[in-house]
Design a protein around this motif. Structure first.
Motif, mmCIF file in Angstrom:
data_model
loop_
_atom_site.group_PDB
_atom_site.id
_atom_site.type_symbol
_atom_site.label_atom_id
_atom_site.label_comp_id
_atom_site.label_asym_id
_atom_site.label_seq_id
_atom_site.Cartn_x
_atom_site.Cartn_y
_atom_site.Cartn_z
ATOM 1 N N THR A 8 50.273 35.357 29.474
ATOM 2 C CA THR A 8 49.508 34.504 28.570
ATOM 3 C C THR A 8 48.321 33.869 29.271
ATOM 4 O O THR A 8 47.240 33.765 28.695
ATOM 5 C CB THR A 8 50.427 33.410 27.991
ATOM 6 N N THR A 9 48.480 33.458 30.528
ATOM 7 C CA THR A 9 47.366 32.820 31.230
ATOM 8 C C THR A 9 46.274 33.812 31.598
ATOM 9 O O THR A 9 45.132 33.413 31.788
ATOM 10 C CB THR A 9 47.843 32.092 32.496
ATOM 11 N N VAL A 15 39.106 34.666 27.216
ATOM 12 C CA VAL A 15 38.581 33.971 26.041
ATOM 13 C C VAL A 15 38.039 32.589 26.395
ATOM 14 O O VAL A 15 37.852 31.758 25.509
ATOM 15 C CB VAL A 15 39.655 33.865 24.931
ATOM 16 N N ALA A 16 37.761 32.355 27.668
ATOM 17 C CA ALA A 16 37.266 31.046 28.100
ATOM 18 C C ALA A 16 35.975 30.699 27.370
ATOM 19 O O ALA A 16 35.093 31.534 27.204
ATOM 20 C CB ALA A 16 37.027 31.057 29.603
ATOM 21 N N GLU A 17 35.876 29.473 26.921
ATOM 22 C CA GLU A 17 34.720 28.908 26.227
ATOM 23 C C GLU A 17 34.478 29.521 24.849
ATOM 24 O O GLU A 17 33.427 29.343 24.262
ATOM 25 C CB GLU A 17 33.445 29.057 27.062
ATOM 26 N N ARG A 18 35.425 30.269 24.327
ATOM 27 C CA ARG A 18 35.222 30.930 23.038
ATOM 28 C C ARG A 18 36.202 30.486 21.965
ATOM 29 O O ARG A 18 35.948 30.697 20.792
ATOM 30 C CB ARG A 18 35.367 32.446 23.191
ATOM 31 N N MET A 65 53.736 45.455 33.714
ATOM 32 C CA MET A 65 53.853 45.041 32.315
ATOM 33 C C MET A 65 53.160 43.705 32.071
ATOM 34 O O MET A 65 52.571 43.487 31.012
ATOM 35 C CB MET A 65 55.326 44.940 31.909
ATOM 36 N N VAL A 66 53.209 42.806 33.048
ATOM 37 C CA VAL A 66 52.551 41.510 32.908
ATOM 38 C C VAL A 66 51.050 41.707 32.754
ATOM 39 O O VAL A 66 50.413 41.175 31.841
ATOM 40 C CB VAL A 66 52.864 40.603 34.120
ATOM 41 N N HIS A 67 50.460 42.494 33.648
ATOM 42 C CA HIS A 67 49.016 42.676 33.609
ATOM 43 C C HIS A 67 48.570 43.581 32.466
ATOM 44 O O HIS A 67 47.475 43.410 31.930
ATOM 45 C CB HIS A 67 48.518 43.192 34.961
ATOM 46 N N GLY A 71 46.094 41.922 29.943
ATOM 47 C CA GLY A 71 44.789 42.569 29.852
ATOM 48 C C GLY A 71 44.464 43.036 28.449
ATOM 49 O O GLY A 71 43.337 42.858 27.969
ATOM 50 N N ILE A 72 45.430 43.622 27.775
ATOM 51 C CA ILE A 72 45.192 44.056 26.396
ATOM 52 C C ILE A 72 45.004 42.842 25.484
ATOM 53 O O ILE A 72 44.147 42.843 24.605
ATOM 54 C CB ILE A 72 46.338 44.963 25.909
ATOM 55 N N GLY A 73 45.777 41.788 25.725
ATOM 56 C CA GLY A 73 45.595 40.560 24.947
ATOM 57 C C GLY A 73 44.221 39.943 25.167
ATOM 58 O O GLY A 73 43.579 39.470 24.228
#
Length: 115
Positions: A8-9, A15-18, A65-67, A71-73
């Motif tokens: 999640t992080t 999406v920073a600043e968006r 799996m984490v990345h 990454g897709i998110g």
């Protein structure tokens, strides 16, 4: 849950600043409760990727799996949110974006830059 929170992080940088904070909180809950557990079940506990071939799916410490999930998110989130407002307002063409980058960039925090 630490792996789900890490995925999640990863999205927060994409999406920073968006996006607004409440929207990011809703996304975080959906990602940690629904999306990541499904993706993680594909590889752990006899999921279909674990039995894909003779060797199975090999993922050292779950980092793949984490990345992949993060990454897709981030890609989907950045695509939906669009570009940062006024970030490239003076650059109208693709050529201008590539060739006319600012010569200097003032960092926000010198101590954090040094770290």
């Amino acid at each position: 849950w630490p792996f789900a929170m890490t995925a999640t992080t990863i999205v927060s940088a994409g999406v920073a600043e968006r996006v607004v904070f409440p929207g990011y909180c809703v996304y975080s809950i959906c990602m940690t409760c629904f999306i990541y557990p499904i993706v993680a079940s594909w590889t752990r506990g006899g999921g279909f990727l674990a039995n894909f071939n003779d060797a199975g799916f090999v993922d050292f410490a779950g980092g793949g799996m984490v990345h992949l999930t993060g990454g897709i998110g981030a890609l989907i989130g950045a695509t939906v949110a669009g570009q940062r407002k006024d970030r490239f307002a003076s650059m109208t063409s693709v050529k201008a974006r590539v060739l006319d980058l600012p010569e200097s960039f003032s960092p926000h925090s010198i101590p954090l830059t040094v770290l």
